[in-house]
Design a protein around this motif. Structure first.
Motif, PDB file in Angstrom:
ATOM      1  N   ALA B   7       0.844  -1.215  -0.019  1.00 49.77           N
ATOM      2  CA  ALA B   7       0.051  -0.023  -0.056  1.00 49.77           C
ATOM      3  C   ALA B   7       0.635   1.302   0.022  1.00 49.77           C
ATOM      4  O   ALA B   7       2.088   1.331   0.654  1.00 49.77           O
ATOM      5  CB  ALA B   7      -0.830  -0.018   1.237  1.00 49.77           C
ATOM      6  N   ILE B   8       0.516   2.397  -0.798  1.00 48.39           N
ATOM      7  CA  ILE B   8       1.007   3.378  -0.605  1.00 48.39           C
ATOM      8  C   ILE B   8       0.145   4.414   0.172  1.00 48.39           C
ATOM      9  O   ILE B   8      -0.864   5.068  -0.392  1.00 48.39           O
ATOM     10  CB  ILE B   8       1.110   4.061  -2.008  1.00 48.39           C
ATOM     11  CG1 ILE B   8       2.063   3.168  -2.785  1.00 48.39           C
ATOM     12  CG2 ILE B   8       1.895   5.450  -2.011  1.00 48.39           C
ATOM     13  CD1 ILE B   8       2.127   3.682  -4.448  1.00 48.39           C
ATOM     14  N   ALA B 228       6.823   9.008  -0.574  1.00 50.24           N
ATOM     15  CA  ALA B 228       5.549   7.845  -0.589  1.00 50.24           C
ATOM     16  C   ALA B 228       5.749   7.096   0.668  1.00 50.24           C
ATOM     17  O   ALA B 228       6.906   6.433   1.187  1.00 50.24           O
ATOM     18  CB  ALA B 228       5.669   7.113  -1.605  1.00 50.24           C
ATOM     19  N   LEU B 229       4.736   6.862   1.534  1.00 44.99           N
ATOM     20  CA  LEU B 229       5.015   5.930   2.616  1.00 44.99           C
ATOM     21  C   LEU B 229       4.337   4.618   2.305  1.00 44.99           C
ATOM     22  O   LEU B 229       3.022   4.586   2.043  1.00 44.99           O
ATOM     23  CB  LEU B 229       4.164   6.470   3.907  1.00 44.99           C
ATOM     24  CG  LEU B 229       4.264   5.896   5.202  1.00 44.99           C
ATOM     25  CD1 LEU B 229       5.670   5.756   5.828  1.00 44.99           C
ATOM     26  CD2 LEU B 229       3.413   6.648   6.380  1.00 44.99           C
ATOM     27  N   LEU B 230       5.211   3.458   2.461  1.00 44.98           N
ATOM     28  CA  LEU B 230       4.751   2.288   1.760  1.00 44.98           C
ATOM     29  C   LEU B 230       4.282   1.517   3.225  1.00 44.98           C
ATOM     30  O   LEU B 230       4.953   1.429   4.383  1.00 44.98           O
ATOM     31  CB  LEU B 230       6.014   1.567   1.254  1.00 44.98           C
ATOM     32  CG  LEU B 230       6.260   2.023  -0.030  1.00 44.98           C
ATOM     33  CD1 LEU B 230       7.346   1.146  -0.821  1.00 44.98           C
ATOM     34  CD2 LEU B 230       5.464   2.393  -0.988  1.00 44.98           C
ATOM     35  N   ARG B 231       3.159   0.938   3.218  1.00 44.20           N
ATOM     36  CA  ARG B 231       2.824  -0.102   4.420  1.00 44.20           C
ATOM     37  C   ARG B 231       2.363  -1.374   3.857  1.00 44.20           C
ATOM     38  O   ARG B 231       1.856  -1.397   2.601  1.00 44.20           O
ATOM     39  CB  ARG B 231       1.546   0.792   5.064  1.00 44.20           C
ATOM     40  CG  ARG B 231       1.838   1.798   5.562  1.00 44.20           C
ATOM     41  CD  ARG B 231       2.721   1.976   6.613  1.00 44.20           C
ATOM     42  NE  ARG B 231       2.425   1.060   7.865  1.00 44.20           N
ATOM     43  CZ  ARG B 231       2.013   1.189   9.047  1.00 44.20           C
ATOM     44  NH1 ARG B 231       1.444   2.345   9.196  1.00 44.20           N
ATOM     45  NH2 ARG B 231       1.755   0.187   9.871  1.00 44.20           N
ATOM     46  N   HIS B 232       2.195  -2.321   4.632  1.00 43.87           N
ATOM     47  CA  HIS B 232       1.339  -3.550   4.225  1.00 43.87           C
ATOM     48  C   HIS B 232       0.000  -3.325   3.981  1.00 43.87           C
ATOM     49  O   HIS B 232      -0.740  -2.319   4.329  1.00 43.87           O
ATOM     50  CB  HIS B 232       1.474  -4.639   5.320  1.00 43.87           C
ATOM     51  CG  HIS B 232       2.677  -5.072   5.623  1.00 43.87           C
ATOM     52  ND1 HIS B 232       3.555  -5.973   4.635  1.00 43.87           N
ATOM     53  CD2 HIS B 232       3.514  -4.864   6.536  1.00 43.87           C
ATOM     54  CE1 HIS B 232       4.819  -6.176   5.363  1.00 43.87           C
ATOM     55  NE2 HIS B 232       4.733  -5.678   6.388  1.00 43.87           N
ATOM     56  N   PRO B 237      -5.891  -0.495   3.923  1.00 41.42           N
ATOM     57  CA  PRO B 237      -6.567  -1.457   2.704  1.00 41.42           C
ATOM     58  C   PRO B 237      -7.153  -0.511   1.772  1.00 41.42           C
ATOM     59  O   PRO B 237      -7.368  -1.116   0.525  1.00 41.42           O
ATOM     60  CB  PRO B 237      -7.540  -2.099   3.642  1.00 41.42           C
ATOM     61  CG  PRO B 237      -7.750  -1.381   5.002  1.00 41.42           C
ATOM     62  CD  PRO B 237      -6.497  -0.841   5.215  1.00 41.42           C
ATOM     63  N   LEU B 238      -7.460   0.887   2.047  1.00 39.16           N
ATOM     64  CA  LEU B 238      -8.109   1.687   1.046  1.00 39.16           C
ATOM     65  C   LEU B 238      -7.141   2.404   0.205  1.00 39.16           C
ATOM     66  O   LEU B 238      -7.595   3.019  -0.888  1.00 39.16           O
ATOM     67  CB  LEU B 238      -9.157   2.633   1.821  1.00 39.16           C
ATOM     68  CG  LEU B 238      -9.995   1.994   2.531  1.00 39.16           C
ATOM     69  CD1 LEU B 238     -11.126   2.998   3.097  1.00 39.16           C
ATOM     70  CD2 LEU B 238     -11.230   1.176   1.635  1.00 39.16           C
ATOM     71  N   GLY B 391      -6.333   3.871  -5.383  1.00 35.30           N
ATOM     72  CA  GLY B 391      -6.985   3.248  -4.177  1.00 35.30           C
ATOM     73  C   GLY B 391      -8.556   3.349  -4.401  1.00 35.30           C
ATOM     74  O   GLY B 391      -9.168   3.504  -5.346  1.00 35.30           O
ATOM     75  N   ALA B 392      -9.067   2.862  -3.185  1.00 39.00           N
ATOM     76  CA  ALA B 392     -10.628   2.880  -3.233  1.00 39.00           C
ATOM     77  C   ALA B 392     -11.100   4.197  -2.915  1.00 39.00           C
ATOM     78  O   ALA B 392     -10.422   4.726  -1.802  1.00 39.00           O
ATOM     79  CB  ALA B 392     -11.035   1.752  -2.073  1.00 39.00           C
ATOM     80  N   SER B 393     -11.918   4.821  -3.699  1.00 35.01           N
ATOM     81  CA  SER B 393     -12.487   6.105  -3.316  1.00 35.01           C
ATOM     82  C   SER B 393     -13.465   6.066  -2.147  1.00 35.01           C
ATOM     83  O   SER B 393     -14.047   4.932  -1.990  1.00 35.01           O
ATOM     84  CB  SER B 393     -13.108   6.904  -4.756  1.00 35.01           C
ATOM     85  OG  SER B 393     -13.817   6.035  -5.251  1.00 35.01           O
TER      86      SER B 393
END
Lengths: 264, 393
Positions: B7-8, B228-232, B237-238, B391-393
């Motif tokens: 995820a970003i 950019a902050l990368l996460r799992h 999730p969105l 991403g999900a809006s």
């Protein structure tokens, strides 16, 4: 935990032109540390034109990369790491910019990219595999080793690690001191299928790395004076039968712990 | 969604187009260019060319180690909640579980240039001896100290692919469990080395650069910082996703791209393989598109052959070529395009290369962009291709 075997070595330092020469010197305790700041890399694998054009720092890195990837192991991914890059070239460019900026040499500018050695090596090895070029500070070999272990652990092809720094040059040496040339390369491969090769197990842990100098006190000036030579204790570990542990800094609160198991 | 996706969670950029995501989104939607006539005078009389200068940087609050690059980084940290999101992440995960991967080509070399203009009997002047000013890892060391990041810290310097490759290494650190979050950064500031260096190679256009235009005559150099902050995926999730980072080497020439684009094709195919998506799954590709004679004709042929139905544009006519920052800046621009449903145009291009004319956007176009690619190619034959999902809006 990342596991890899060391399938090949390369080394170039003042007075010691390759890894076998280094091993012979190391085993003869009567020999003093060779004097001088400059190594004599042959970089024999480069095409003659490129060998003439390539700056000393590039030839130093490419030379050890070639040593470690003999036996047709050219087309592998590679991690190149140098704390200070090609300081001699940078010094000339900065001097030109200060006095006559329009006279900057296009060849010098082309070679000023930190990945010049990686580019030359990929051309020489006809390797389309990814290469990277890191600069992670004076204590950056841990970050480079971790990057190479991550790639090797993906299980595809062997992974080449090259750490090199040339002796400092010009005024930049005031802020980026490097006493002499030193370059080392390790070819990392899968654990299985290479039973006679030294085995490295790496893990990232929290805490501060313990700076342990080489066992052989003769090596200490290089270890202290050149960022790439921080790998010397690990090289000693690969050459000495048994199991030894090392730690290398990664960031202000993390370290790379490496357990090295060398065969008899 | 491939298992390899990360995820970003947060992102931002500062460039000649402005500071922050809204400024970039608005400028790209309007088709505006941030290029100005070169007024960079640090090395004397400015070269007759155009540059992508970040406006107002000189008026920012000076950071403790004051360099143009650090001002760019400090400004980026203040935008779009990036600094706040990072601080929260550090508190939640622990400082040692947050890593930093910074891509740059020249770091703080502007300070080395200043020092060499006033050497003190052959030595660096006393006020310019901080090692962080003179080696490539200096900005990452400074940024780690500023933010409190205590995890593994890397500087990648593979010329103009550097900060695209930083996304790849960042994702690998997450997947390997080495970090719970990774701050990926691309940063390069204006300096005499690159302006005069590219000029010596006769690669700088005297006019604003014209990517993919038949009359193009070279680059316009710019500056930028993008983060950019990368996460799992489970932790954000969105958020938009980094699906893959394909990498390769040309193995051809130090400063010229492979004439058949073999290395670029291998990077694209590696990205497609990693995310397990076909070319037709992508709606937009942000091209490397430097406006050099060689790059653009090779890249146009490659896109026409491998991604013939994908909308394409180069945004370097708007930002300038920001070199080591370009990979991260153009990743952010691509994320903004997906988020806003507007594919950027190719500012400066009037008469495009025929091979790519049918799919090259000369002006912005509203479109649903679910998946997108971003190309970055560098000297040394270093190639990277990012695959991104909205991403999900």
């Amino acid at each position: 935990m990342f596991v890899a075997r060391v399938l090949g070595f390369g080394l170039c330092a003042p007075g010691l032109r390759d890894f076998p020469t280094f091993v012979r010197w190391l085993r003869d305790a009567s020999q003093l540390l060779p004097a001088g700041r400059s190594a004599q890399p042959s970089a024999a694998g480069l095409a003659p034109t490129e060998r003439r054009r390539a700056p000393h720092a590039v030839r130093l890195a490419v030379d050890v990369a070639s040593q470690a990837t003999t036996n047709g192991r050219g087309a592998v991914g590679a991690v190149f790491c140098s704390a200070f890059g090609d300081m001699a070239n940078t010094d000339v460019i900065l001097t030109t910019l200060a006095h006559a900026p329009l006279e900057i040499s296009p060849i010098r500018f082309t070679h000023s990219v930190h990945n010049a050695a990686a580019g030359h090596w990929s051309i020489m090895a006809v390797s389309h595999a990814p290469t990277t070029a890191l600069a992670c500070g004076r204590e950056g070999v841990g970050a480079a080793m971790l990057t190479a272990l991550l790639e090797a652990d993906r299980g595809h092809e062997p992974q080449l690690l090259v750490c090199s720094d040339a002796a400092d040059a010009g005024a930049l040496g005031d802020a980026a001191c490097c006493d002499s040339d030193f370059a080392v390369a390790l070819l990392l491969g899968a654990e299985h299928g290479n039973p006679g090769a030294p085995l490295l197990r790496g893990a990232v842990r929290m805490g501060q790395a313990q700076a342990a100098p080489p066992r052989d006190a003769r090596l200490r000036p290089w270890w202290e004076g050149n960022p790439a030579a921080r790998l010397l204790p690990l090289i000693e570990g690969c050459l000495q039968a048994g199991q030894q542990g090392f730690t290398l800094p990664l960031g202000s609160g993390t370290l790379l712990a490496i357990d090295c198991e060398a065969p008899n | 969604m491939p298992e390899s996706a990360v995820a970003i969670a947060s992102y931002t950029a500062v460039s000649a187009l402005g500071s922050g995501n809204a400024a970039h989104r608005d400028a790209l939607r309007a088709g505006r260019s941030g290029l100005i006539a070169n007024d960079y005078t640090a090395a004397g009389v400015p070269l007759p060319c155009w540059i992508g200068r970040v406006a107002g940087l000189e008026d920012d609050l000076p950071p403790d180690v004051d360099t143009r690059l650090h001002r760019l980084l400090a400004r980026a940290l203040r935008q779009d909640q990036l600094g706040e999101d990072l601080a929260r992440t550090l508190a939640d995960c622990g400082a040692a579980r947050v890593a930093l991967v910074l891509g740059t080509s020249t770091a703080n070399i502007e300070q080395s240039e200043q020092a060499y203009r006033r050497l003190d009997d052959g030595h660096l002047p006393a006020d310019l001896r901080d090692p962080r000013l003179h080696h490539l890892h200096g900005p990452a060391e400074w940024l780690s100290a500023q933010t409190g990041i205590a995890g593994p810290t890397f500087t990648i310097s593979t010329a103009c692919s550097a900060s695209a490759k930083a996304f790849g290494l960042g994702a690998r650190l997450l997947r390997a469990g080495i970090a719970d979050a990774v701050l990926v950064v691309g940063a390069d500031s204006l300096c005499a080395s690159t302006l005069h260096g590219f000029n010596s190679l006769e690669l700088v256009d005297a006019s604003p650069c014209r990517p993919f235009d038949l009359q193009r005559a070279g680059l316009s150099i710019g500056e930028a910082a993008a983060m950019a902050l990368l996460r799992h995926v489970d932790d954000a999730p969105l958020a938009a996703r980094l699906l893959a980072c394909g990498e390769s080497s040309d193995a051809y020439h130090l400063s010229a791209p492979h004439p058949q684009g073999i290395g670029a094709e291998k990077a694209l195919r590696a990205a497609l393989r990693e995310c397990d998506l076909p070319p037709d799954a992508f709606d937009y590709v942000n091209l490397h598109g430097t406006a050099s004679r060689q790059n653009d004709v090779i890249e146009a042929a490659l896109i026409a052959r491998l991604l013939p139905r994908v909308l394409a544009s180069s945004t370097k006519g708007a930002t300038g070529h920001t070199l080591g920052a370009a990979g991260a800046l153009e990743a952010v621009i691509t994320l903004l395009a997906m988020d806003s449903g507007c594919a950027p145009g190719t500012t400066g291009c009037i008469a495009p290369e025929p091979a790519i004319a049918a799919q090259l956007l000369r002006s912005p176009r509203s479109a649903t962009l679910r998946h997108a690619l971003s190309f970055s190619f560098g000297f040394g034959g270093s190639n990277a291709c990012l695959a991104l999902a909205c991403g999900a809006s």
